[in-house]
Design an enzyme around this catalytic site. Sequence first.
Site, PDB file in Angstrom:
ATOM      1  N   HIS A  47       0.824  -1.224   0.000  1.00 43.19           N
ATOM      2  CA  HIS A  47       0.000   0.000   0.000  1.00 43.19           C
ATOM      3  C   HIS A  47       0.853   1.266   0.000  1.00 43.19           C
ATOM      4  O   HIS A  47       0.325   2.366   0.082  1.00 43.19           O
ATOM      5  CB  HIS A  47      -0.945   0.017   1.211  1.00 43.19           C
ATOM      6  CG  HIS A  47      -0.240   0.130   2.535  1.00 43.19           C
ATOM      7  ND1 HIS A  47       0.330   1.305   2.974  1.00 43.19           N
ATOM      8  CD2 HIS A  47      -0.021  -0.789   3.508  1.00 43.19           C
ATOM      9  CE1 HIS A  47       0.870   1.098   4.172  1.00 43.19           C
ATOM     10  NE2 HIS A  47       0.670  -0.163   4.524  1.00 43.19           N
ATOM     11  N   HIS A 224      -0.313   5.173   9.683  1.00 45.55           N
ATOM     12  CA  HIS A 224      -0.054   6.454   9.044  1.00 45.55           C
ATOM     13  C   HIS A 224      -1.141   6.687   8.005  1.00 45.55           C
ATOM     14  O   HIS A 224      -1.458   5.787   7.214  1.00 45.55           O
ATOM     15  CB  HIS A 224       1.337   6.412   8.402  1.00 45.55           C
ATOM     16  CG  HIS A 224       1.549   7.400   7.307  1.00 45.55           C
ATOM     17  ND1 HIS A 224       1.459   8.744   7.510  1.00 45.55           N
ATOM     18  CD2 HIS A 224       1.878   7.233   5.996  1.00 45.55           C
ATOM     19  CE1 HIS A 224       1.721   9.374   6.367  1.00 45.55           C
ATOM     20  NE2 HIS A 224       1.959   8.475   5.447  1.00 45.55           N
ATOM     21  N   TYR A 255       2.351  15.289   2.787  1.00 41.42           N
ATOM     22  CA  TYR A 255       2.970  15.088   1.472  1.00 41.42           C
ATOM     23  C   TYR A 255       1.876  14.756   0.469  1.00 41.42           C
ATOM     24  O   TYR A 255       0.765  14.337   0.839  1.00 41.42           O
ATOM     25  CB  TYR A 255       4.051  14.004   1.504  1.00 41.42           C
ATOM     26  CG  TYR A 255       3.562  12.616   1.836  1.00 41.42           C
ATOM     27  CD1 TYR A 255       2.921  11.811   0.886  1.00 41.42           C
ATOM     28  CD2 TYR A 255       3.773  12.067   3.104  1.00 41.42           C
ATOM     29  CE1 TYR A 255       2.489  10.532   1.192  1.00 41.42           C
ATOM     30  CE2 TYR A 255       3.346  10.782   3.422  1.00 41.42           C
ATOM     31  CZ  TYR A 255       2.706  10.025   2.462  1.00 41.42           C
ATOM     32  OH  TYR A 255       2.267   8.756   2.761  1.00 41.42           O
ATOM     33  N   VAL A 352      12.688  -0.756   6.830  1.00 45.14           N
ATOM     34  CA  VAL A 352      13.194  -0.159   5.592  1.00 45.14           C
ATOM     35  C   VAL A 352      12.000   0.279   4.753  1.00 45.14           C
ATOM     36  O   VAL A 352      11.110  -0.523   4.473  1.00 45.14           O
ATOM     37  CB  VAL A 352      14.048  -1.170   4.797  1.00 45.14           C
ATOM     38  CG1 VAL A 352      14.552  -0.537   3.508  1.00 45.14           C
ATOM     39  CG2 VAL A 352      15.204  -1.680   5.651  1.00 45.14           C
ATOM     40  N   TRP A 353      11.996   1.544   4.368  1.00 42.09           N
ATOM     41  CA  TRP A 353      10.916   2.047   3.531  1.00 42.09           C
ATOM     42  C   TRP A 353      11.283   1.881   2.052  1.00 42.09           C
ATOM     43  O   TRP A 353      12.442   1.632   1.698  1.00 42.09           O
ATOM     44  CB  TRP A 353      10.611   3.504   3.873  1.00 42.09           C
ATOM     45  CG  TRP A 353      10.040   3.676   5.257  1.00 42.09           C
ATOM     46  CD1 TRP A 353       9.871   2.708   6.205  1.00 42.09           C
ATOM     47  CD2 TRP A 353       9.601   4.890   5.857  1.00 42.09           C
ATOM     48  NE1 TRP A 353       9.329   3.242   7.355  1.00 42.09           N
ATOM     49  CE2 TRP A 353       9.151   4.576   7.173  1.00 42.09           C
ATOM     50  CE3 TRP A 353       9.519   6.213   5.435  1.00 42.09           C
ATOM     51  CZ2 TRP A 353       8.640   5.541   8.040  1.00 42.09           C
ATOM     52  CZ3 TRP A 353       9.016   7.179   6.296  1.00 42.09           C
ATOM     53  CH2 TRP A 353       8.571   6.842   7.577  1.00 42.09           C
ATOM     54  N   ASP A 541      37.855   3.395  16.647  1.00 41.16           N
ATOM     55  CA  ASP A 541      39.152   3.658  17.264  1.00 41.16           C
ATOM     56  C   ASP A 541      39.004   3.395  18.757  1.00 41.16           C
ATOM     57  O   ASP A 541      37.977   3.706  19.361  1.00 41.16           O
ATOM     58  CB  ASP A 541      39.651   5.073  16.970  1.00 41.16           C
ATOM     59  CG  ASP A 541      38.769   6.164  17.533  1.00 41.16           C
ATOM     60  OD1 ASP A 541      37.567   5.927  17.759  1.00 41.16           O
ATOM     61  OD2 ASP A 541      39.279   7.273  17.755  1.00 41.16           O
ATOM     62  N   LEU A 639      40.600   9.195  35.156  1.00 38.56           N
ATOM     63  CA  LEU A 639      40.565   8.520  36.453  1.00 38.56           C
ATOM     64  C   LEU A 639      39.292   7.685  36.547  1.00 38.56           C
ATOM     65  O   LEU A 639      38.184   8.232  36.545  1.00 38.56           O
ATOM     66  CB  LEU A 639      40.614   9.540  37.588  1.00 38.56           C
ATOM     67  CG  LEU A 639      41.853  10.454  37.599  1.00 38.56           C
ATOM     68  CD1 LEU A 639      41.729  11.506  38.698  1.00 38.56           C
ATOM     69  CD2 LEU A 639      43.131   9.640  37.770  1.00 38.56           C
ATOM     70  N   TYR A 640      39.469   6.371  36.611  1.00 40.30           N
ATOM     71  CA  TYR A 640      38.347   5.441  36.641  1.00 40.30           C
ATOM     72  C   TYR A 640      38.200   4.860  38.038  1.00 40.30           C
ATOM     73  O   TYR A 640      39.188   4.547  38.702  1.00 40.30           O
ATOM     74  CB  TYR A 640      38.580   4.280  35.667  1.00 40.30           C
ATOM     75  CG  TYR A 640      38.675   4.683  34.228  1.00 40.30           C
ATOM     76  CD1 TYR A 640      37.546   4.687  33.409  1.00 40.30           C
ATOM     77  CD2 TYR A 640      39.894   5.053  33.668  1.00 40.30           C
ATOM     78  CE1 TYR A 640      37.633   5.054  32.071  1.00 40.30           C
ATOM     79  CE2 TYR A 640      39.994   5.422  32.336  1.00 40.30           C
ATOM     80  CZ  TYR A 640      38.860   5.425  31.544  1.00 40.30           C
ATOM     81  OH  TYR A 640      38.941   5.792  30.229  1.00 40.30           O
TER      82      TYR A 640
END
Length: 808
Positions: A47, A224, A255, A352-353, A541, A639-640
């Site tokens: 649709h 929608h 739209y 995914v459209w 990284d 410092l952890y």
Amino acid sequence: MVGPRVVVVGAGVVGAALVDELSARGWDDITVVDQGPLPAPGGSSSHAPGLVFQTNPSKAMAEMARYTVDKLGTLSVDGEPCFLQVGGLEVATTPERLTELHRRHGWATSWGIDAAVVDADRCLELIPMLDRDQVLGGLHVPTDGLAKAVRAVDAQISRARSRGVKVLDRTEVLDVLVEGDRVTGVVTGQGELAADIVVCCAGIWGSKIARMVGMTLPLVPLAHQLAWTGQVAPLAGQTSEALRPILRHQEADLYYRERYDAIGVGYYGHRPMPVSVDDILGVDAADVMPSVQPFTEEDFAEAWRQTHALLPATREAKIEEGINGLFSFTTDDMPLLGPSPEVKGFWVAEAVWVTHSAGVGRAMAEWLVDGHCSSFDLHECDVNRFEAHQVAPKYVVERGCQNFVEVYDIKHPLQPMEQPRPLRASPFHVRQQELGGVFLEANGWERPQWYEANAGLVDGRDIPEPDEWAARYWSPIVAAEAQVTREAVAMFDMTALKRLEVTGPGAAAFLQRLVTGDVDKSVGSVTYCLLLDHDGGIRSDVTVARLARDVFQVGANGALDLDWLHRHLPGDGTVQVRDITAGTCCIGVWGPRARDLVQPLTDLDLTALKYFRGARGFIGNVPVTALRLSYVGELGWELYTTADMGLKLWDTLWAAGQEHGVIAAGRGAFTSLRLEKGYRSFGTDMTYEHDPHEAGLGFAVKAAKPEFIGKQALADRQARQATKKLTCLTLDGHVLGKEPVYDGDTPVGYVTSAAYGYTVGSGIAYAWLPADLAEPGRTLHIGYFDRRIPATVAEEPLFDPKMTRLRG
């Protein structure tokens, strides 16, 4: 090429694209299964209104849309095209929206899509029905248009069938079979199908299929509204389906598209209407199709009123039909692509459209066949990107509904989600609130952008004011915090960064194989290095600290790094990988007075602790791991400690720091300082599509190592001359990121990270450019909304190039 046995569940536009692409690459044992009749099996594709607007803030999404346009434009069924390239027009009816269209034009230009911001007269030339008094201008993309979704399914399934793909429609999948940790097949209403790979392309039913292997998808189907008018007078007698551009009126969440003499009206302005996957009827039980809900006229009333205002010719027309059609929404508006983290051979391509369908089909085919995707950077789409809280059912529905509401909103790049918050808070959060922290959000963490308690530091400083857009989520306090960090000392909350613990007798060898650096060094060593994909592209990284012979702490970028490490664990149990982020916290103490602050509090000899070294010790009564690192380019330490001791660590440092002028500084200052030093940020400055040498990170690759993932592929890349380079630009002012860079009138690249450098006194933008343009001193221009800003290629780093401050 003999491939594995593949079963694709779902034959909508995504499944059809995938089997077409897979079979074109030579895999020859593929079956696609759908519960409905082809080529309209009853899901969202059946649709879908088919509007393809390619412009997107995500480079990958824009490129996948562009591929969809290119591919569907070559396909037809019985002489009827699968794509109607009528162009696309987004109109502005407010000055704010017109400004946003200039920003969108920048995205389109950055990603190689031809577009133009046009005036109101040109908008009326393109669509004469527009009310001239309403329209201020528009964004015109000539290559946008209408995808004929059902026809595209038919064309791609037919091509796949011609290559031997087996197509089973009207066949429901009842279960996915798993033995041990590997998929072995699917159970259907017509029997079992053996499989080495099962790919879920089931759309609104995706969560149900994934659940069969214990996988939770952060996906919610939402209704929608789409309505069709009767005849609209200016279109009377039109014999072509569509002649004028598809139209978006985003200010009103609307739209439009033509259908001969009628107009389709799509609306996002109504209340969110989520639907549980378990409440969606099967094909046999649905009256029309299961993805279509009854049209609720009361929700459409405002849409019809706004339509009359924008397109006055519709005032004489009526709504002849309408649906509440189901589409998939996710928590971050991006698709869900990739393999299950736990069941080998089970993959998903969901949410995914039609706009991106063929591009996703290509991406998934490359990933499956080659082990990586070479056409698109998929890090934003990987299904394994989520933190645990982001797949909670309540979170998924709440975020999905909010994304529906905001689908056409004007969003600033720093705009945080509003709800649900707060979710994650560091142990320092109470102190940050007391200091007037202004919080944004990162992966659920409340992260201060600046502190109102530092407002007094602004006095007497020359701080340039940014423009209205750059001034959002900004304060002059950001500048003061950055400058005080360079002048004295500041405490930064680094808790939101992902921390992984890698342990076991095989830990060193395991990490040596995964990273580009040499981490099999003495206890206390800290190494900055990269994770590469098998094609030599940068996956992340990381910093790797060796805290004991068989204990390493990895500073990572997110959940995808954890997933990557888990996927490569040896099967002999000699290595364990654990996410320790939630149980730990981190304060970065940085600035020229950092040692004066910390040394009296600790048993560690901080002078002997050289740059890129770490040690365990105590700050007051708090056990800490101190790593001499600095992403702001100043003397200091990360410092952890454990989460239970975090508040005590903050208070100890804060009390001792008063005599040294300590401040708490936020992320805004951090970003400015980072860019002054030229430090890259994965996901922004470099992604899967870039290699270390292009990104200026060749120093992190130890080619002398016998082996690491991606080594040979990287060597092959190096053998070819680099064509692009991540480049530092300086400018007078601010930009935001993702803007196009021009050489004369020719777009040549795009901005990645950007900020103002309050120490160097100029705007800073990093950008991907052709290598031959990355010459220091060259003048280029950045397209910033509706203007061009001169920018100069600069030597980097801009601040402390001899590293004297870091090593002091």
